[in-house]
Design a protein around this motif. Sequence first.
Motif, PDB file in Angstrom:
ATOM      1  N   ASN A  13      -0.787   0.809   7.346  1.00  0.00           N
ATOM      2  CA  ASN A  13      -0.748   0.426   5.933  1.00  0.00           C
ATOM      3  C   ASN A  13      -1.795  -0.629   5.568  1.00  0.00           C
ATOM      4  O   ASN A  13      -1.526  -1.540   4.792  1.00  0.00           O
ATOM      5  N   PRO A  15      -4.803  -2.047   3.505  1.00  0.00           N
ATOM      6  CA  PRO A  15      -5.151  -1.769   2.106  1.00  0.00           C
ATOM      7  C   PRO A  15      -6.626  -1.425   1.904  1.00  0.00           C
ATOM      8  O   PRO A  15      -7.363  -2.134   1.221  1.00  0.00           O
ATOM      9  N   PRO A  85      -0.040   5.819   3.242  1.00  0.00           N
ATOM     10  CA  PRO A  85       0.562   6.115   1.949  1.00  0.00           C
ATOM     11  C   PRO A  85      -0.378   5.746   0.788  1.00  0.00           C
ATOM     12  O   PRO A  85      -1.161   4.808   0.898  1.00  0.00           O
ATOM     13  N   GLN A  87      -0.613   4.614  -3.159  1.00  0.00           N
ATOM     14  CA  GLN A  87       0.097   4.077  -4.323  1.00  0.00           C
ATOM     15  C   GLN A  87      -0.572   4.609  -5.576  1.00  0.00           C
ATOM     16  O   GLN A  87      -1.794   4.506  -5.726  1.00  0.00           O
ATOM     17  N   LYS A  88       0.220   5.155  -6.476  1.00  0.00           N
ATOM     18  CA  LYS A  88      -0.318   5.714  -7.708  1.00  0.00           C
ATOM     19  C   LYS A  88      -0.085   4.730  -8.849  1.00  0.00           C
ATOM     20  O   LYS A  88       1.029   4.285  -9.070  1.00  0.00           O
ATOM     21  N   ARG A  89      -1.161   4.406  -9.558  1.00  0.00           N
ATOM     22  CA  ARG A  89      -1.105   3.468 -10.667  1.00  0.00           C
ATOM     23  C   ARG A  89      -1.706   4.119 -11.909  1.00  0.00           C
ATOM     24  O   ARG A  89      -2.476   5.080 -11.813  1.00  0.00           O
ATOM     25  N   ARG A 100      -5.308   8.235 -13.677  1.00  0.00           N
ATOM     26  CA  ARG A 100      -4.516   7.865 -12.505  1.00  0.00           C
ATOM     27  C   ARG A 100      -5.411   7.121 -11.520  1.00  0.00           C
ATOM     28  O   ARG A 100      -6.497   7.577 -11.183  1.00  0.00           O
ATOM     29  N   LYS A 103      -4.466   4.020  -5.068  1.00  0.00           N
ATOM     30  CA  LYS A 103      -4.740   2.930  -4.137  1.00  0.00           C
ATOM     31  C   LYS A 103      -4.428   3.447  -2.737  1.00  0.00           C
ATOM     32  O   LYS A 103      -3.260   3.571  -2.356  1.00  0.00           O
ATOM     33  N   ARG A 104      -5.472   3.751  -2.003  1.00  0.00           N
ATOM     34  CA  ARG A 104      -5.313   4.373  -0.687  1.00  0.00           C
ATOM     35  C   ARG A 104      -5.122   3.313   0.397  1.00  0.00           C
ATOM     36  O   ARG A 104      -5.559   2.183   0.262  1.00  0.00           O
ATOM     37  N   SER A 105      -4.469   3.724   1.481  1.00  0.00           N
ATOM     38  CA  SER A 105      -4.289   2.839   2.633  1.00  0.00           C
ATOM     39  C   SER A 105      -4.617   3.613   3.908  1.00  0.00           C
ATOM     40  O   SER A 105      -4.754   4.834   3.890  1.00  0.00           O
TER      41      SER A 105
END
Length: 120
Positions: A13, A15, A85, A87-89, A100, A103-105
């Motif tokens: 995870n 960032p 995972p 994250q969609k913002r 959209r 935010k990739r990890s």
Amino acid sequence: MEAKKGYKAVAKNLPMSPTKIRPIANNLRKRPVVEAVAILETLPNKGAGFLKKVIESATANALFQNSKLDEEMLYIKELLVDGGPIQKRIWPRSRGKADRLLKRSSHISVVVDEIGNTGE
């Protein structure tokens, strides 16, 4: 008889997008650990710091599990950078629209082994 895999360390995870970390990782595979860490210390990339930390962790695991090993005799046997995972913002745009933002990890796993060890 199963071949010995080496000494492993994993960071999950992180960032940062895996596409930004992979080009750095591609230059480090099959290199001695000391040389790889020296390369990473000179790079200004954020991903280089993540890779350096995981490689040093794998090296510490190897030295802790086998006190006969020398840090100079370790090399990077395996280095994987996988996607984690996402994250969609929502990214507001003009005229009431939205895009959209992803935010990739990343997940990084490193296996170090002794130079000359064929796994017998």
